[in-house]
Design a protein around this motif. Structure first.
Motif, PDB file in Angstrom:
ATOM      1  N   PRO A   1       0.804  -1.228   0.000  1.00  0.00           N
ATOM      2  CA  PRO A   1       0.000   0.000   0.000  1.00  0.00           C
ATOM      3  C   PRO A   1       0.837   1.278   0.000  1.00  0.00           C
ATOM      4  CG  PRO A   1      -0.037  -1.007   2.165  1.00  0.00           C
ATOM      5  CD  PRO A   1       0.674  -1.963   1.246  1.00  0.00           C
ATOM      6  N   TYR A   2       2.132   1.165   0.250  1.00  0.00           N
ATOM      7  CA  TYR A   2       2.994   2.343   0.302  1.00  0.00           C
ATOM      8  C   TYR A   2       3.848   2.508  -0.947  1.00  0.00           C
ATOM      9  CZ  TYR A   2       1.582   2.134   5.145  1.00  0.00           C
ATOM     10  OH  TYR A   2       0.840   2.087   6.287  1.00  0.00           O
ATOM     11  N   ASP A   3       3.472   1.864  -2.040  1.00  0.00           N
ATOM     12  CA  ASP A   3       4.223   1.979  -3.290  1.00  0.00           C
ATOM     13  C   ASP A   3       4.320   3.428  -3.765  1.00  0.00           C
ATOM     14  OD1 ASP A   3       4.849  -0.668  -3.715  1.00  0.00           O
ATOM     15  OD2 ASP A   3       3.111  -1.066  -4.969  1.00  0.00           O
ATOM     16  N   ASP A   4       5.378   3.699  -4.496  1.00  0.00           N
ATOM     17  CA  ASP A   4       5.519   4.968  -5.201  1.00  0.00           C
ATOM     18  C   ASP A   4       4.691   4.825  -6.482  1.00  0.00           C
ATOM     19  OD1 ASP A   4       6.260   7.120  -6.764  1.00  0.00           O
ATOM     20  OD2 ASP A   4       8.406   6.891  -6.421  1.00  0.00           O
ATOM     21  N   PHE A   5       3.450   5.277  -6.437  1.00  0.00           N
ATOM     22  CA  PHE A   5       2.493   5.050  -7.524  1.00  0.00           C
ATOM     23  C   PHE A   5       3.010   5.597  -8.860  1.00  0.00           C
ATOM     24  CE2 PHE A   5      -1.415   5.779  -9.946  1.00  0.00           C
ATOM     25  CZ  PHE A   5      -2.028   4.556  -9.807  1.00  0.00           C
ATOM     26  N   GLU A   6       3.642   6.762  -8.837  1.00  0.00           N
ATOM     27  CA  GLU A   6       4.145   7.350 -10.080  1.00  0.00           C
ATOM     28  C   GLU A   6       5.224   6.487 -10.727  1.00  0.00           C
ATOM     29  OE1 GLU A   6       5.302  11.427  -9.562  1.00  0.00           O
ATOM     30  OE2 GLU A   6       3.578  11.807  -8.288  1.00  0.00           O
ATOM     31  N   PHE A   7       5.997   5.765  -9.920  1.00  0.00           N
ATOM     32  CA  PHE A   7       7.040   4.894 -10.453  1.00  0.00           C
ATOM     33  C   PHE A   7       6.423   3.723 -11.216  1.00  0.00           C
ATOM     34  CE2 PHE A   7       9.484   0.962  -9.871  1.00  0.00           C
ATOM     35  CZ  PHE A   7      10.626   1.295 -10.578  1.00  0.00           C
TER      36      PHE A   7
END
Length: 105
Positions: free
Chosen positions: A86-92
């Motif tokens: 849930p803490y992923d760097d979404f933009e990456f």
């Protein structure tokens, strides 16, 4: 009372340790790990030429980190993973979605 301190012996490993690589924080690749008694989707948080440190959270909410042979690990897209951090760097993980949602001012 007199105390005499002696230097501790220097321990040198007989063989050199393998180089450990890491991905940038929250940008770790998703992987699928398949062993005899273990089949999980998670993230590769560290790796050497022969092993991968796989991180995942089970259905009970417990975090796990396990070194497994690299031959048992396959990289997968984030969307194919049964577990997602849930803490992923979404933009990456979704660079085109971010660019599409950006308005020109």
């Amino acid at each position: 009372m007199t105390l005499t301190a002696y230097p501790a012996p220097v321990r040198r490993p007989e063989t050199s340790r393998p180089r450990v690589s890491h991905a940038p924080y929250r940008q770790e690749p998703y992987v699928r790990c398949s062993l005899e008694t273990l089949a999980v989707d998670g993230k590769a948080v560290a790796w050497t030429r022969s092993e991968v440190l796989v991180h995942w959270i089970d259905d009970d909410g417990r975090a796990h980190n396990r070194w497994v042979p690299a031959s048992a690990v396959v990289r997968i897209p984030r969307d194919d993973s049964a577990w997602r951090d849930p803490y992923d760097d979404f933009e990456f993980y979704y660079p085109s979605r971010q660019a599409a949602g950006t308005a020109v001012r």
